[in-house]
Design a protein around this motif. Structure first.
Motif, short mmCIF file in Angstrom:
data_model
loop_
_atom_site.label_atom_id
_atom_site.label_comp_id
_atom_site.label_asym_id
_atom_site.label_seq_id
_atom_site.Cartn_x
_atom_site.Cartn_y
_atom_site.Cartn_z
N GLU A 186 9.41 5.86 -9.62
CA GLU A 186 9.13 5.73 -11.04
C GLU A 186 8.37 4.42 -11.32
N GLN A 187 7.66 4.40 -12.44
CA GLN A 187 6.84 3.24 -12.78
C GLN A 187 7.66 1.97 -12.89
N THR A 188 8.85 2.07 -13.50
CA THR A 188 9.69 0.88 -13.66
C THR A 188 10.09 0.30 -12.31
N MET A 189 10.52 1.18 -11.40
CA MET A 189 10.90 0.73 -10.06
C MET A 189 9.68 0.16 -9.32
N PHE A 190 8.53 0.80 -9.49
CA PHE A 190 7.30 0.33 -8.85
C PHE A 190 6.96 -1.08 -9.31
N ASP A 191 7.03 -1.32 -10.64
CA ASP A 191 6.69 -2.63 -11.18
C ASP A 191 7.62 -3.71 -10.62
N GLU A 192 8.91 -3.41 -10.53
CA GLU A 192 9.88 -4.39 -10.01
C GLU A 192 9.60 -4.70 -8.55
N GLN A 215 6.80 -4.18 -6.84
CA GLN A 215 5.49 -4.81 -6.66
C GLN A 215 5.54 -6.29 -7.01
N GLN A 216 6.25 -6.64 -8.09
CA GLN A 216 6.35 -8.04 -8.48
C GLN A 216 7.04 -8.85 -7.39
N SER A 217 8.10 -8.27 -6.81
CA SER A 217 8.80 -8.96 -5.72
C SER A 217 7.89 -9.17 -4.52
N LEU A 218 7.10 -8.15 -4.19
CA LEU A 218 6.19 -8.26 -3.05
C LEU A 218 5.07 -9.26 -3.31
N VAL A 219 4.61 -9.33 -4.55
CA VAL A 219 3.56 -10.29 -4.91
C VAL A 219 4.04 -11.72 -4.69
N TRP A 220 5.26 -12.01 -5.12
CA TRP A 220 5.80 -13.35 -4.93
C TRP A 220 6.03 -13.65 -3.46
N GLU A 221 6.50 -12.65 -2.71
CA GLU A 221 6.70 -12.84 -1.27
C GLU A 221 5.37 -13.09 -0.58
N GLU A 222 4.34 -12.35 -1.00
CA GLU A 222 3.01 -12.54 -0.42
C GLU A 222 2.47 -13.93 -0.73
N SER A 223 2.69 -14.38 -1.96
CA SER A 223 2.24 -15.71 -2.34
C SER A 223 2.90 -16.78 -1.47
N GLN A 224 4.18 -16.60 -1.16
CA GLN A 224 4.89 -17.57 -0.34
C GLN A 224 4.34 -17.58 1.09
N LEU A 225 4.05 -16.40 1.64
CA LEU A 225 3.50 -16.33 2.99
C LEU A 225 2.10 -16.94 3.04
N LYS A 226 1.31 -16.70 2.00
CA LYS A 226 -0.04 -17.26 1.97
C LYS A 226 0.00 -18.79 1.88
N SER A 242 0.82 -1.21 0.00
CA SER A 242 0.00 0.00 0.00
C SER A 242 0.86 1.26 0.00
N ARG A 243 1.92 1.25 0.81
CA ARG A 243 2.83 2.42 0.86
C ARG A 243 3.53 2.61 -0.49
N LEU A 244 3.86 1.49 -1.13
CA LEU A 244 4.52 1.57 -2.43
C LEU A 244 3.60 2.23 -3.46
N THR A 245 2.30 1.88 -3.41
CA THR A 245 1.33 2.50 -4.32
C THR A 245 1.21 4.00 -4.05
N ASP A 246 1.20 4.37 -2.77
CA ASP A 246 1.15 5.79 -2.41
C ASP A 246 2.36 6.54 -2.96
N LEU A 247 3.54 5.92 -2.87
CA LEU A 247 4.75 6.55 -3.39
C LEU A 247 4.67 6.76 -4.90
N LEU A 248 4.05 5.79 -5.60
CA LEU A 248 3.89 5.93 -7.05
C LEU A 248 2.96 7.09 -7.37
N LEU A 249 1.84 7.17 -6.64
CA LEU A 249 0.88 8.25 -6.88
C LEU A 249 1.48 9.61 -6.56
N ASP A 250 2.36 9.66 -5.55
CA ASP A 250 3.01 10.93 -5.19
C ASP A 250 4.13 11.31 -6.14
#
Length: 512
Positions: free
Chosen positions: A387-393, A395-406, A375-383
């Protein structure tokens, strides 16, 4: 009486099969033709969206009208032919060429200036409506993905439950999909051999036919099976709510194999270390071959570079066996240690419920913290701070980490008995690993190597063999006293068991 074509279209195949839109269009066109003295000589029917050009029936009709096979065409409404301006331009050109364009539901004459203007305005409105509808549909799709739902057809191994509902594992196909990953990850089959084998095992596509080579490749490349929703068009990943079928560790091992880290060849000879030993320089699998009664493993990689990046690697099977036996000799447990581990597992089993709740609480807190980071990462993108490229990288890392925790939470919710069984298997293997290997036949030896070793690589001078966690934890914890045999304190052994349990809970790794 003029000879004309008739054209009908619905936006989806499902609408064409189950809806009444096509029949309503046909009835209106037939009434119009009768009222105006037109004879319909051929019907053209489309059951897909007109948001894109290239509709086969529509394009075929236009080609026939250009060569005057019919005098004109009757269409239900302008928006049936003009959901995009490119197709409307083709229709307009036909009108300019003298082809009669009739609309059954609209009084528009393309032969007059005012009629053409009215039709052009309606075509632009229809095109805008189509684009806007597409954008709203995309918003809905991305909204579902962000919620963890997959708004498309379930892949093989899962069943659809309806809109905004989880895909559930298919009780018949899900175990076969898991087996597909395990067999390929273990290096037992090339893709074509795997497709044939899994057909014999009962794996089927949605039509009940065999899963093709391309289908097997699609399964093995799909991160859905590890709990991640991926959009192919842009590679964007989302964390899914569905139950994963494979662990992240297994999925990544399969990806490494698919990306060419091993040479995928049909096995003509059964060698002990086939697809298990890699070249230390290029990381490709060494290929076994028989020469003068001995088995050698050689690197066949020949990069077109000068000087060659990969030096010549050529090593005897006996040398590999000695290196493996040497590391397995270090993996040992005394009777006292085996008894301690057995008592530890029995005690843990008695207190499993309380411990599981503690682990679930810890994992849930980690999951909440990770979602806060997203959520904080999304706020940083909106602010504009990221940059979009850094955000995508990120976010993808966090998605995989979240999948592992789930996955971890899901395993804890299911049961810890499986993990304890795996710990018992681990202790059993560690106790007699060297002896089991010496006494095993070829296939059992290969199976033990896949379970016990995380890496086996060789160069012209050296052989490197590393034990897989948790076996490496057991070896690294051993200490000596005055040159005496290995011994471990109770505190050390307790720490080992906790680490092994943590590893199994995290990865779902199985020692059999």
């Amino acid at each position: 009486m003029g000879n004309v074509f008739a054209y009908t279209r619905v936006s989806t195949v499902k609408q064409g099969e189950k809806g009444v839109s096509l029949q309503e269009q046909k009835d209106a066109i037939i009434r119009y033709a009768q009222q105006h003295g037109l004879e319909i000589v051929r019907w053209f029917e489309e059951r897909e969206s007109a948001a894109k050009t290239g509709r086969p029936a529509f394009m075929q009709m236009l080609q026939l009208l250009r060569i005057k096979v019919a005098q004109g065409v009757v269409i239900h409404k302008i928006d049936r032919s003009a959901r995009n301006l490119e197709d409307w331009a083709d229709v307009s050109k036909l009108a300019d060429a003298g082809v009669a364009i009739h609309f059954a539901n609209e009084s528009v004459d393309l032969g007059t200036v005012s009629g053409r203007l009215s039709a052009d305005i309606q075509a632009v409105v229809a095109s805008h409506y189509s684009r806007n509808l597409r954008e709203e549909a995309k918003k809905g799709i991305y909204g579902r993905l962000k919620q963890g739902f997959y708004p498309f057809r379930a892949p093989i191994g899962y069943t659809d439950q309806g809109a905004a509902k989880l895909k559930l594992p298919d009780p018949v196909m899900a175990p076969l999909v898991q087996e597909t990953f395990e067999l390929y990850g273990a290096g037992k089959f090339p893709l074509m051999g795997l497709a044939d084998h899994m057909y014999e095992r009962g794996l089927r596509n949605r039509q009940g036919g065999p899963v093709t080579l391309k289908g097997i490749s699609t399964i093995l490349n799909n991160p859905f099976y590890v709990g991640v929703l991926r959009i192919k068009k842009n590679g964007q990943d989302f964390s899914g709510n569905h139950v994963p079928l494979v662990s992240r560790e297994l999925f990544e091992r399969v990806q490494a194999l698919l990306r060419g880290k091993t040479v995928d060849r049909v096995v003509r000879h059964s060698f002990l270390f086939s697809r298990l030993v890699r070249c230390a320089s290029c990381h490709y699998s060494l290929i076994g071959e028989r020469r003068k009664g001995h088995t050698y493993y050689r690197c066949h990689n020949r990069p077109f570079k000068s000087p060659p990046v990969c030096p010549k690697t050529f090593i005897k099977e006996e040398q590999l066996e000695n290196a493996v036996q040497s590391i397995l000799d270090k993996l040992t447990l005394s009777k006292v240690e085996v008894d301690y581990f057995g008592e530890w597992i029995a005690e843990y089993r008695l207190n499993a419920a309380t411990r599981r709740e503690e682990q679930k609480r810890d994992a849930t807190l980690q999951l909440e913290a990770l979602r806060a980071r997203k959520s904080r990462l999304t706020d940083l993108l909106l602010d504009g701070s990221v940059e979009q490229t850094m955000f995508d990288e990120k976010q993808q890392s966090l998605v995989w980490e979240e999948s592992q925790l789930k996955q971890k939470v899901a395993r804890l919710n299911a049961d810890c008995e499986g993990a304890l069984k795996q710990m018992e298997n681990t202790v059993g293997l560690a106790k007699d690993a060297s002896l089991l290997y010496k006494q095993a036949n070829l296939e059992r030896k290969r199976e033990l190597l896949r379970i016990l070793l995380s890496d086996l690589s060789a160069s012209a001078e050296n052989i490197s063999a590393e034990l897989r966690i948790p076996f490496s934890l057991i070896v690294s914890s051993a200490i000596t006293s005055c040159g005496g045999p290995y011994r471990r304190t109770c505190r050390t052994m307790d720490g080992i068991m906790k680490q092994i349990l943590g590893y199994i809970s995290k990865t779902g790794s199985i020692a059999q």
